[in-house]
Motif scaffolding. Structure first.
Motif, short mmCIF file in Angstrom:
data_model
loop_
_atom_site.label_atom_id
_atom_site.label_comp_id
_atom_site.label_asym_id
_atom_site.label_seq_id
_atom_site.Cartn_x
_atom_site.Cartn_y
_atom_site.Cartn_z
N THR A 147 0.90 8.87 8.81
CA THR A 147 0.37 7.83 8.87
C THR A 147 1.01 7.09 7.87
O THR A 147 2.34 5.39 7.80
N ALA A 148 0.37 7.29 7.01
CA ALA A 148 0.50 6.78 5.55
C ALA A 148 1.45 6.37 4.92
O ALA A 148 2.13 5.24 4.73
N ALA A 149 3.34 7.43 4.88
CA ALA A 149 3.64 7.39 3.93
C ALA A 149 4.93 6.76 4.73
O ALA A 149 5.67 5.82 4.60
N ALA A 150 4.93 7.12 6.63
CA ALA A 150 5.96 6.17 7.39
C ALA A 150 5.92 4.82 6.90
O ALA A 150 6.04 4.11 6.95
N ASP A 151 4.27 3.87 7.07
CA ASP A 151 3.85 2.68 6.41
C ASP A 151 4.61 2.73 4.85
O ASP A 151 5.04 1.10 5.22
N ALA A 152 4.61 3.35 3.91
CA ALA A 152 5.30 2.76 3.34
C ALA A 152 6.46 2.83 2.90
O ALA A 152 7.45 2.16 2.09
N GLU A 206 -4.68 8.23 -10.37
CA GLU A 206 -5.19 9.34 -10.41
C GLU A 206 -4.84 10.10 -9.03
O GLU A 206 -5.58 9.12 -8.44
N GLY A 207 -4.34 11.31 -8.61
CA GLY A 207 -3.96 11.50 -7.50
C GLY A 207 -4.44 13.45 -7.50
O GLY A 207 -3.30 13.16 -8.97
N THR A 208 -4.42 13.72 -6.41
CA THR A 208 -3.71 15.45 -6.42
C THR A 208 -2.68 15.20 -5.55
O THR A 208 -2.75 14.55 -4.19
N PRO A 253 -8.64 10.14 -4.75
CA PRO A 253 -10.22 10.78 -4.26
C PRO A 253 -10.28 9.63 -2.80
O PRO A 253 -11.08 10.18 -2.52
N GLY A 254 -10.04 8.95 -3.10
CA GLY A 254 -10.74 8.09 -2.07
C GLY A 254 -10.10 8.49 -0.17
O GLY A 254 -10.51 8.04 0.56
N GLY A 255 -8.83 9.16 -0.63
CA GLY A 255 -8.16 9.30 0.16
C GLY A 255 -7.04 8.89 0.49
O GLY A 255 -6.03 8.87 2.32
N ASN A 256 -6.33 7.70 -0.41
CA ASN A 256 -5.00 7.15 0.52
C ASN A 256 -4.18 7.88 -0.41
O ASN A 256 -3.56 8.77 -1.28
N LEU A 257 -2.81 7.66 0.29
CA LEU A 257 -1.71 8.43 -0.05
C LEU A 257 -1.03 7.58 -0.90
O LEU A 257 -0.67 6.18 -0.50
N PRO A 298 1.01 -1.21 -0.35
CA PRO A 298 -0.32 -0.23 -0.19
C PRO A 298 0.85 1.34 0.08
O PRO A 298 1.98 1.19 0.51
N GLY A 299 0.80 2.11 -0.46
CA GLY A 299 1.32 3.57 -0.61
C GLY A 299 2.00 3.42 -1.77
O GLY A 299 2.79 4.57 -2.24
#
Length: 455
Positions: free
Chosen positions: A120-125, A96-98, A148-152, A69-70
């Motif tokens: 948190t998401a960036a550190a997990d990746a 597809e992201g911003t 769009p769903g909020g995933n980084l 993930p990420g």
């Protein structure tokens, strides 16, 4: 290359979405598996200088070895030799992201909860990458895409370093982006996972304040502050647990930061939970009181319900809703908003149809629905995110920036550059820095190393 061209007889190039020193990224289509892809093409001629070919191939191998993930997926890598050069390409997942940098630019500081969630998401990746011996070395807001769903998703591993790999830069070369580079990279050219955690701390600081922890008129001054100064205190309304996480990431010595990215992710999750319990009041004047919002909603809701029942132009007479509205990017949102898994660079903005009702959801995408009788005229775009032209020839970089909308591009020599001294007129720095939103009326200075003349 042009639209419609085929790469390896299989990948159709649809439109360019990014361009920079290492190459260009296209939105493409895999004719065999019938799916959209991102196609990164190495800039022609780069493979013969500065280890560009090795670096490009290594990027593909590093990305292909990472999964989780990420992180973006790599589908294919290839080389095609011609009489004049070897053309290299990487086929990747189209994300597809911003960019996080765009969210900060458009909305200002993010909430502590949003910041901790992204951290948190960036550190997990990064924990996945570090476990494979891969250090990113260029963590910054423009390399963190929010789907769009909020995933980084973390992108652009172009200057990452893997254990056992020979360095493709000299011992004096500093790889990374000035605002987020760690002190040990500057003073000792030491790179480890701790450098990525420092950069994440700088990103979190920018999320919470709207600016990086250290700013100055010249990159050299920023580097000095990384080495010798402490960042300004975070605003008082930031929960203490969140502030402590960021402060520890930004400690000067690597062994004083979090031991691993996994430890940082756990600390962020704990701080996020605590911040939802504390619920500190926002700064005065930043938001209306919750009670006022509730009262306003109670007053307006009956009128809104009446209006919707009386007028519903999006529902045809048979009662069935029309097709889903089309999603477009708003002017000013950089190409990474719809583009590739790699890049700190832009794509041309697509115009929003004149007949449209525009709303902006939290993801930053612009959703349009047809209006029955009227039209809205979009104002002309006056700014965009500045692309990275370092590594390009001076004339090529100037022409690229001119084409992207900046008419006042100034070429200047500089001796303020450490590392292997480039030959010719290769651009080594630019001001403002790439990834910043810059008005088209603002001058852009691009610099090459040396005192000779360049066109």
């Amino acid at each position: 290359m042009k639209s419609g061209s085929l790469v390896a007889g299989r990948y159709r190039l649809d439109r360019p979405i990014a361009a920079g020193g290492m190459g260009e990224v296209w939105r493409g289509f895999d004719l065999v598996l019938e799916r959209p892809v991102a196609v990164k093409l190495q800039r022609r001629g780069l493979g013969s200088s500065l280890g560009g070919g090795d670096r490009f191939a290594r990027e593909a191998k590093i990305l292909a070895g990472l999964s989780g993930p990420g992180l973006p997926e790599v589908y294919d890598y290839g080389e095609h030799a011609s009489r004049r050069w070897t053309e290299r390409f990487i086929i990747m997942e189209l994300i597809e992201g911003t960019p996080l940098s765009t969210l900060i630019q458009e909305r200002g500081p993010l909430t502590p909860d949003e910041t901790l969630r992204h951290l948190t998401a960036a550190a997990d990746a990064l924990a996945i990458a570090h476990a494979r011996g891969v250090v990113h070395r260029d963590i910054k807001p423009s390399n963190l895409l929010i789907e769009p769903g909020g995933n980084l998703r973390i992108v652009d591993f172009g200057i990452s370093l893997a254990d056992g790999d020979a360095r493709l830069t000299s011992a004096d070369d500093i790889m990374g982006t000035t605002s987020y580079v760690s002190p040990e990279q500057i003073s000792r050219n030491e790179t480890s996972g701790a450098a990525d955690l420092y950069a994440l701390g700088a990103v979190a600081y920018e999320c919470l304040t709207g600016r990086p922890p250290f700013t100055a008129d010249h990159p050299r001054e920023v580097l000095y502050k990384h080495l010798h100064e402490e960042p300004p205190p975070l605003p008082d309304h930031i929960p203490s647990d969140a502030a402590a996480v960021v402060a520890r990431c930004l400690r000067k010595e690597p062994d004083e930061r979090w031991p691993t990215a996994k430890d940082l992710a756990a600390a962020c999750a704990t701080a996020r939970l605590q911040s939802t319990v504390d619920l500190p009041a926002p700064p005065t004047g930043s938001r209306r009181p919750v009670r006022a919002v509730i009262v306003a909603a109670a007053v307006l809701l009956p009128a809104l319900i009446t209006g919707v029942t009386m007028w519903h132009p999006w529902i045809p007479a048979d009662g069935r809703p029309e097709a889903d509205p089309v999603v477009f990017r708003s002017p000013g949102v950089p190409p990474e908003a719809t583009a590739a898994a790699v890049s700190g660079i832009d794509e041309p903005t697509e115009p929003v149809p004149a007949v449209a009702a525009v709303t902006t959801p939290p993801s930053g995408a612009v959703v349009t629905s047809p209006l029955p009788t009227s039209s809205l005229q979009q104002p002309p775009q006056t700014f965009d995110v500045l692309p990275d032209v370092t590594g390009m020839d001076a004339a090529e970089a100037q022409a690229h920036l001119n084409d992207r909308g900046w008419p006042d591009v100034r070429i200047a020599p500089t001796l303020l550059f450490t590392g292997a001294q480039p030959e010719g007129c290769e651009i080594v720095s630019q001001d403002p820095e790439p990834g910043r939103t810059v008005g088209y009326d603002q001058p852009v200075e691009i610099a090459y190393w040396g005192l000779h003349d360049c066109p």
